[in-house]
Design a protein around this motif. Structure first.
Motif, short mmCIF file in Angstrom:
data_model
loop_
_atom_site.label_atom_id
_atom_site.label_comp_id
_atom_site.label_asym_id
_atom_site.label_seq_id
_atom_site.Cartn_x
_atom_site.Cartn_y
_atom_site.Cartn_z
N GLU A 155 -30.69 -15.67 -8.60
CA GLU A 155 -30.74 -14.36 -10.34
C GLU A 155 -31.61 -14.95 -11.36
O GLU A 155 -31.20 -16.33 -11.81
CB GLU A 155 -29.39 -13.98 -9.83
CG GLU A 155 -29.55 -12.85 -11.15
CD GLU A 155 -27.71 -12.80 -12.02
OE1 GLU A 155 -26.53 -11.78 -11.61
OE2 GLU A 155 -26.82 -13.49 -12.08
N ASP A 156 -32.04 -13.98 -12.20
CA ASP A 156 -32.08 -14.86 -13.58
C ASP A 156 -32.14 -13.11 -14.59
O ASP A 156 -31.52 -12.30 -13.70
CB ASP A 156 -34.27 -14.83 -12.77
CG ASP A 156 -35.29 -13.72 -13.39
OD1 ASP A 156 -34.15 -12.82 -13.35
OD2 ASP A 156 -35.88 -14.11 -12.83
N MET A 158 -33.55 -10.78 -15.16
CA MET A 158 -34.44 -9.71 -14.67
C MET A 158 -34.32 -8.54 -13.13
O MET A 158 -34.92 -7.85 -13.08
CB MET A 158 -36.13 -9.13 -15.17
CG MET A 158 -36.16 -9.30 -16.90
SD MET A 158 -35.07 -8.33 -17.76
CE MET A 158 -35.93 -7.14 -17.44
N LYS A 159 -34.21 -10.12 -12.42
CA LYS A 159 -33.80 -9.84 -10.73
C LYS A 159 -33.18 -10.00 -10.05
O LYS A 159 -32.15 -11.90 -10.40
CB LYS A 159 -35.45 -9.86 -10.56
CG LYS A 159 -35.92 -11.27 -10.74
CD LYS A 159 -37.53 -11.55 -9.96
CE LYS A 159 -38.33 -12.72 -9.96
NZ LYS A 159 -37.48 -13.94 -11.34
N TRP A 161 -33.18 -11.89 -5.55
CA TRP A 161 -34.10 -12.63 -5.02
C TRP A 161 -33.66 -13.13 -4.05
O TRP A 161 -32.94 -13.71 -4.27
CB TRP A 161 -35.89 -13.05 -6.00
CG TRP A 161 -35.80 -14.35 -6.28
CD1 TRP A 161 -36.54 -15.25 -5.52
CD2 TRP A 161 -34.70 -14.92 -7.90
NE1 TRP A 161 -36.32 -16.19 -5.84
CE2 TRP A 161 -35.41 -16.26 -6.70
CE3 TRP A 161 -35.20 -14.54 -8.23
CZ2 TRP A 161 -35.39 -17.41 -8.30
CZ3 TRP A 161 -34.39 -15.21 -9.58
CH2 TRP A 161 -34.47 -16.78 -9.54
N ARG A 167 -38.44 -11.97 -1.36
CA ARG A 167 -38.55 -11.10 -1.76
C ARG A 167 -37.69 -10.45 -2.65
O ARG A 167 -36.16 -11.19 -2.78
CB ARG A 167 -38.16 -10.18 -0.78
CG ARG A 167 -37.72 -8.45 0.03
CD ARG A 167 -37.24 -8.25 1.18
NE ARG A 167 -36.36 -9.56 1.73
CZ ARG A 167 -34.97 -8.18 1.90
NH1 ARG A 167 -35.45 -6.94 1.40
NH2 ARG A 167 -33.96 -8.96 2.28
N VAL A 168 -38.19 -9.60 -3.17
CA VAL A 168 -37.13 -9.29 -5.48
C VAL A 168 -36.42 -7.71 -4.30
O VAL A 168 -36.50 -7.13 -3.58
CB VAL A 168 -37.76 -8.43 -5.82
CG1 VAL A 168 -37.11 -7.96 -7.00
CG2 VAL A 168 -38.69 -9.51 -6.58
N ALA A 170 -32.97 -6.96 -6.11
CA ALA A 170 -32.80 -5.72 -7.61
C ALA A 170 -33.64 -5.87 -8.54
O ALA A 170 -33.49 -8.00 -8.32
CB ALA A 170 -31.11 -5.79 -7.88
N ARG A 171 -33.88 -5.73 -9.46
CA ARG A 171 -34.64 -5.20 -10.47
C ARG A 171 -34.46 -4.97 -11.66
O ARG A 171 -33.09 -4.04 -10.92
CB ARG A 171 -35.88 -4.52 -10.75
CG ARG A 171 -36.83 -5.54 -9.52
CD ARG A 171 -38.42 -5.31 -9.57
NE ARG A 171 -39.59 -5.26 -8.22
CZ ARG A 171 -40.12 -7.11 -9.12
NH1 ARG A 171 -39.61 -7.73 -9.81
NH2 ARG A 171 -41.21 -7.11 -7.83
N GLY A 172 -34.03 -5.12 -12.80
CA GLY A 172 -33.49 -5.12 -14.33
C GLY A 172 -32.69 -5.44 -14.08
O GLY A 172 -32.56 -6.88 -14.13
N ALA A 202 -30.02 3.32 -13.02
CA ALA A 202 -31.27 2.31 -12.01
C ALA A 202 -29.65 2.07 -10.52
O ALA A 202 -28.68 2.02 -11.07
CB ALA A 202 -30.16 0.50 -12.76
N ARG A 206 -26.27 -4.75 -12.64
CA ARG A 206 -25.35 -6.15 -13.24
C ARG A 206 -24.72 -6.34 -14.41
O ARG A 206 -25.61 -5.98 -15.87
CB ARG A 206 -26.22 -7.99 -13.20
CG ARG A 206 -27.25 -7.47 -10.96
CD ARG A 206 -28.02 -8.33 -11.27
NE ARG A 206 -29.54 -7.99 -12.25
CZ ARG A 206 -30.09 -9.14 -12.65
NH1 ARG A 206 -30.21 -10.19 -12.85
NH2 ARG A 206 -31.60 -8.93 -13.19
#
Length: 245
Positions: A155-156, A158-159, A161, A167-168, A170-172, A202, A206
């Motif tokens: 996780e970072d 913004m996403k 993966w 493969r991503v 979740a985004r946000g 969304a 998170r």
């Protein structure tokens, strides 16, 4: 149903009382078994997590209750020398000296990832859910090591993966709070008012809390408000639900 992923960062002996307070607070909004904990094995080199300690026993019981355990660096402290203006800017302005994996070489990054994973798994008896770098900051070498280290999730800001494939899942943006200065408190309170109306649309929202939040009543109240709003539109889930999806 839209998913809410909720995590407590910097879990370890250094912040045991703060983790207790935050866990009690979050349990008002979501079941404990849906939470994630990001575990730091030796916070700033002064608070080692020992497999035979009382705190390790608490981690095991939380894991038994369903809490997802992530490896969250090893020291959580940035002790690297940074090359390049971008890395120096991130190290100086995006975190208070805690971007541990921003400037590490690949071998060191991989060793700390694997050591953290092995320690946590030896305590809980279960696979870790994934790896999250302190301050959500990864240097290029750390990302290379992560892709080869066998973690199911990362996780970072913004996403989320899958490191082995890229493969991503979740985004946000992550909704989080900052407590280390009045300016940071004020800006995070503003963000906590602006983001929930956007996150309600969304598929995955998170939210992350940190030990410093436990000492600022305004931040605790803001966390409560945000979670009351988001639990109306999202169901508390687990990070590994994203792999099933």
């Amino acid at each position: 149903m839209k998913k809410l992923l909720l995590s407590i960062h910097d879990v370890g002996p250094r912040f045991e009382s703060e983790v207790d307070l935050l866990l009690d607070r979050l349990a008002r909004h979501v079941p404990v078994g849906r939470l994630a904990m990001l575990v730091v094995p030796d916070h700033w080199g002064g608070h080692p997590l020992r497999a035979d300690s009382d705190f390790a026993g608490r981690l095991r019981r939380w894991s038994d209750a369903g809490v997802s355990m992530f490896a969250h660096g090893w020291f959580h402290r940035d002790m690297a020398t940074h090359d390049g203006a971008a890395a120096r800017f991130k190290a100086r302005h995006m975190t208070a000296g805690e971007g541990e994996f921003l400037g590490l070489d690949k071998a060191t990054a991989e060793r700390r990832m694997i050591d953290a994973r092995d320690l946590i798994q030896s305590i809980t008896g279960r696979p870790v859910a994934g790896f999250v770098a302190p301050a959500w900051l990864y240097g290029p070498s750390a990302l290379e090591a992560l892709a080869e280290s066998g973690f199911a999730l990362a996780e970072d800001h913004m996403k989320v993966w899958q490191p082995s494939t890229g493969r991503v899942l979740a985004r946000g943006p992550v909704l989080t709070w900052a407590s280390r200065s009045r300016a940071r408190i004020a800006s995070s309170l503003l963000a906590a008012r602006l983001l929930p109306p956007l996150l309600r649309h969304a598929a995955v929202a998170r939210v992350a809390v940190h030990p410093g939040d436990a000492h600022v009543p305004r931040l605790l109240a803001s966390i409560d408000r945000a979670l009351r709003r988001l639990t109306r539109t999202h169901e508390a889930g687990r990070y590994d639900d994203l792999l099933a999806g």
